[in-house]
Design a protein around this motif. Sequence first.
Motif, PDB file in Angstrom:
ATOM      1  N   SER A 200       0.851  -1.179   0.000  1.00  0.00           N
ATOM      2  CA  SER A 200       0.000   0.000   0.000  1.00  0.00           C
ATOM      3  C   SER A 200       0.890   1.233   0.000  1.00  0.00           C
ATOM      4  O   SER A 200       1.948   1.228   0.637  1.00  0.00           O
ATOM      5  N   GLU A 201       0.472   2.268  -0.723  1.00  0.00           N
ATOM      6  CA  GLU A 201       1.222   3.519  -0.633  1.00  0.00           C
ATOM      7  C   GLU A 201       0.677   4.403   0.485  1.00  0.00           C
ATOM      8  O   GLU A 201       1.157   5.517   0.691  1.00  0.00           O
ATOM      9  N   TYR A 202      -0.320   3.884   1.214  1.00  0.00           N
ATOM     10  CA  TYR A 202      -0.928   4.646   2.305  1.00  0.00           C
ATOM     11  C   TYR A 202      -0.462   4.080   3.642  1.00  0.00           C
ATOM     12  O   TYR A 202      -0.419   2.860   3.827  1.00  0.00           O
ATOM     13  N   PRO A 203      -0.103   4.945   4.594  1.00  0.00           N
ATOM     14  CA  PRO A 203       0.291   4.462   5.912  1.00  0.00           C
ATOM     15  C   PRO A 203      -0.802   3.580   6.511  1.00  0.00           C
ATOM     16  O   PRO A 203      -1.989   3.736   6.189  1.00  0.00           O
ATOM     17  N   PRO A 204      -0.426   2.623   7.354  1.00  0.00           N
ATOM     18  CA  PRO A 204      -1.402   1.650   7.874  1.00  0.00           C
ATOM     19  C   PRO A 204      -2.626   2.252   8.539  1.00  0.00           C
ATOM     20  O   PRO A 204      -3.693   1.632   8.528  1.00  0.00           O
ATOM     21  N   HIS A 205      -2.523   3.451   9.099  1.00  0.00           N
ATOM     22  CA  HIS A 205      -3.681   4.035   9.776  1.00  0.00           C
ATOM     23  C   HIS A 205      -4.606   4.791   8.829  1.00  0.00           C
ATOM     24  O   HIS A 205      -5.640   5.296   9.254  1.00  0.00           O
ATOM     25  N   PHE A 206      -4.267   4.893   7.545  1.00  0.00           N
ATOM     26  CA  PHE A 206      -5.113   5.598   6.576  1.00  0.00           C
ATOM     27  C   PHE A 206      -6.260   4.697   6.125  1.00  0.00           C
ATOM     28  O   PHE A 206      -6.027   3.648   5.525  1.00  0.00           O
ATOM     29  N   PRO A 207      -7.521   5.064   6.369  1.00  0.00           N
ATOM     30  CA  PRO A 207      -8.641   4.275   5.841  1.00  0.00           C
ATOM     31  C   PRO A 207      -8.772   4.483   4.340  1.00  0.00           C
ATOM     32  O   PRO A 207      -8.345   5.515   3.801  1.00  0.00           O
ATOM     33  N   PRO A 208      -9.337   3.517   3.628  1.00  0.00           N
ATOM     34  CA  PRO A 208      -9.501   3.676   2.178  1.00  0.00           C
ATOM     35  C   PRO A 208     -10.485   4.788   1.846  1.00  0.00           C
ATOM     36  O   PRO A 208     -11.488   4.976   2.534  1.00  0.00           O
ATOM     37  N   GLN A 209     -10.175   5.525   0.796  1.00  0.00           N
ATOM     38  CA  GLN A 209     -11.058   6.552   0.258  1.00  0.00           C
ATOM     39  C   GLN A 209     -11.422   6.161  -1.171  1.00  0.00           C
ATOM     40  O   GLN A 209     -10.693   5.419  -1.833  1.00  0.00           O
ATOM     41  N   ARG A 210     -12.534   6.685  -1.650  1.00  0.00           N
ATOM     42  CA  ARG A 210     -12.987   6.306  -2.989  1.00  0.00           C
ATOM     43  C   ARG A 210     -11.912   6.564  -4.048  1.00  0.00           C
ATOM     44  O   ARG A 210     -11.689   5.740  -4.934  1.00  0.00           O
ATOM     45  N   TYR A 211     -11.210   7.693  -3.937  1.00  0.00           N
ATOM     46  CA  TYR A 211     -10.221   8.036  -4.961  1.00  0.00           C
ATOM     47  C   TYR A 211      -8.937   7.211  -4.832  1.00  0.00           C
ATOM     48  O   TYR A 211      -8.108   7.203  -5.744  1.00  0.00           O
ATOM     49  N   HIS A 212      -8.767   6.499  -3.728  1.00  0.00           N
ATOM     50  CA  HIS A 212      -7.580   5.653  -3.571  1.00  0.00           C
ATOM     51  C   HIS A 212      -7.553   4.498  -4.565  1.00  0.00           C
ATOM     52  O   HIS A 212      -6.480   4.071  -4.993  1.00  0.00           O
ATOM     53  N   PHE A 213      -8.726   3.977  -4.900  1.00  0.00           N
ATOM     54  CA  PHE A 213      -8.758   2.757  -5.703  1.00  0.00           C
ATOM     55  C   PHE A 213      -8.294   2.990  -7.143  1.00  0.00           C
ATOM     56  O   PHE A 213      -7.498   2.201  -7.668  1.00  0.00           O
ATOM     57  N   PRO A 214      -8.747   4.061  -7.806  1.00  0.00           N
ATOM     58  CA  PRO A 214      -8.131   4.353  -9.113  1.00  0.00           C
ATOM     59  C   PRO A 214      -6.632   4.624  -9.000  1.00  0.00           C
ATOM     60  O   PRO A 214      -5.868   4.271  -9.891  1.00  0.00           O
ATOM     61  N   GLU A 215      -6.201   5.241  -7.887  1.00  0.00           N
ATOM     62  CA  GLU A 215      -4.773   5.504  -7.700  1.00  0.00           C
ATOM     63  C   GLU A 215      -3.981   4.210  -7.571  1.00  0.00           C
ATOM     64  O   GLU A 215      -2.904   4.059  -8.156  1.00  0.00           O
ATOM     65  N   ARG A 216      -4.501   3.260  -6.787  1.00  0.00           N
ATOM     66  CA  ARG A 216      -3.741   2.028  -6.583  1.00  0.00           C
ATOM     67  C   ARG A 216      -3.673   1.186  -7.858  1.00  0.00           C
ATOM     68  O   ARG A 216      -2.778   0.353  -8.020  1.00  0.00           O
ATOM     69  N   ASN A 217      -4.617   1.414  -8.796  1.00  0.00           N
ATOM     70  CA  ASN A 217      -4.618   0.616 -10.024  1.00  0.00           C
ATOM     71  C   ASN A 217      -3.346   0.818 -10.842  1.00  0.00           C
ATOM     72  O   ASN A 217      -2.889  -0.091 -11.521  1.00  0.00           O
ATOM     73  N   ARG A 218      -2.755   2.024 -10.777  1.00  0.00           N
ATOM     74  CA  ARG A 218      -1.542   2.267 -11.549  1.00  0.00           C
ATOM     75  C   ARG A 218      -0.369   1.448 -10.990  1.00  0.00           C
ATOM     76  O   ARG A 218       0.571   1.119 -11.730  1.00  0.00           O
ATOM     77  N   ILE A 219      -0.443   1.101  -9.696  1.00  0.00           N
ATOM     78  CA  ILE A 219       0.594   0.270  -9.091  1.00  0.00           C
ATOM     79  C   ILE A 219       0.407  -1.177  -9.515  1.00  0.00           C
ATOM     80  O   ILE A 219       1.373  -1.883  -9.826  1.00  0.00           O
ATOM     81  N   ILE A 220      -0.838  -1.636  -9.543  1.00  0.00           N
ATOM     82  CA  ILE A 220      -1.129  -3.004  -9.982  1.00  0.00           C
ATOM     83  C   ILE A 220      -0.572  -3.235 -11.388  1.00  0.00           C
ATOM     84  O   ILE A 220       0.161  -4.197 -11.642  1.00  0.00           O
ATOM     85  N   SER A 221      -0.914  -2.341 -12.308  1.00  0.00           N
ATOM     86  CA  SER A 221      -0.432  -2.510 -13.691  1.00  0.00           C
ATOM     87  C   SER A 221       1.061  -2.228 -13.799  1.00  0.00           C
ATOM     88  O   SER A 221       1.773  -2.880 -14.569  1.00  0.00           O
ATOM     89  N   GLY A 222       1.554  -1.274 -12.997  1.00  0.00           N
ATOM     90  CA  GLY A 222       2.955  -0.890 -13.089  1.00  0.00           C
ATOM     91  C   GLY A 222       3.927  -1.952 -12.624  1.00  0.00           C
ATOM     92  O   GLY A 222       5.095  -1.954 -13.020  1.00  0.00           O
ATOM     93  N   LEU A 223       3.478  -2.873 -11.782  1.00  0.00           N
ATOM     94  CA  LEU A 223       4.342  -3.932 -11.281  1.00  0.00           C
ATOM     95  C   LEU A 223       4.454  -5.121 -12.227  1.00  0.00           C
ATOM     96  O   LEU A 223       5.226  -6.044 -11.966  1.00  0.00           O
TER      97      LEU A 223
END
Length: 310
Positions: A200-223
Motif C-alpha cells: 500500500s502507498e498509504y500508511p497503515p492508519h489511513f482508511p480507504p477513500q474512494r479516490y484511492h482505488f483508481p490511484e492504486r490501479n496504476r501500481i497493480i499494472s505498473g508492477l
Amino acid sequence: MNSFRNRLIHISACRGSTRRFIRNVLRKDPQLNNIYHLSPTTIAQQYALTSKASNYFYNDLRSDTIINQLTIYASKYKILTIFDKDYPLLLKHIPDAPLVLYAAGDVTLLQQIPSLSVVGTRHPSIEGKKKTKWMLEELIDLGWIIISGMAAGIDSYAHHLTLSNKGKTIAVLGGGFRHIYPRHNIPLFNDMVKQGLVLSEYPPHFPPQRYHFPERNRIISGLSFGTLVIEAKERSGTLITVDQALEQGREVFAVPGSPFIPQTEGCHKLIQEGAKLVKGPHDIIEEWYVHGHNLCNLQETDLQSNFSLL
C-alpha cells in the motif's frame, strides 16, 4: 527526522500531503530540510496548498503521534521509498510512481519476473472463476507472480487460486493495513502476508477513500509485464487499470466470452480497441517471449536520475 529517507516517509504520512506536493517540495528543497521550518501560510503560498491542507500538514509534521506511529510501522513492516535500491524497477519508471510503499510479506517478490496483473469485475458471471482458473493455473505452475487488488470478485479469486496452488501473489490495497476492505478479506490479507506480499502507498492508519482505488490501479499494472482482464462491464472501474497499463506501455490481454452477459462487454470492447484476445495461458506466454525483454533490460538508475523521474 535524522535522514533524508526518514523525512520523506514522515512528510508522506502527514495529512495535506500529496505526491504532487512532495515532488514540488523536492524540487525546491531537495534534502527536505527547509519544509520543517516554514509556517502554514508560507507552505500554502509556496506549494499551492489550501489553507486547510497546509494547516493539517504543518500540525502533523510536528505531531509526536505520527512519529511514534512511523517507528512502530518501521518495526512491523518494510517501508520502501523510490530512492531505495530494493524499490521495484518496473514501478520506478511509470508516470506518477509512488514515492513511498508499505510492504507486508515477502518483498523479494517485487524483484521476480515474469509477473501478470489480473483484474475483473466484483460480480463475475458463472464462468468467471472457470476463466480465471483456466488462464492462471499454468502460469502459476511456471512461477509467474500474480498481482491484483484484493477486491471482491475476480481479484480475490486470483489471489486465492494462486495461494491454493502454492504460487506467489501480490495484492495492492486502496487503504492502510489497519483498514482492510472489504472486511471479509481480512483472512485473505493474513494469508497473503504469510505466503505472498501486500503493498500500500498509504500508511497503515489511513482508511480507504474512494479516490484511492483508481490511484492504486496504476501500481497493480505498473508492477507487471501485462494486465489480464477476465471479465468487465463496459462501464467498469476495471478499465481504469487498463488505461493505466496502456499509459505505462504494458501489454493488455482480454478474455472473450458470451455476448449475452454484461460481464463480457468490457472485454469485447477492449479487443475491438486493440487488446490481445487470449484463449489460454500460452497466448500470454508467447507475448512474454516476444516483448518481455523490453522490461528485463531496465537498469538501475542513480539518485540523480531518480530526481528526473519526479
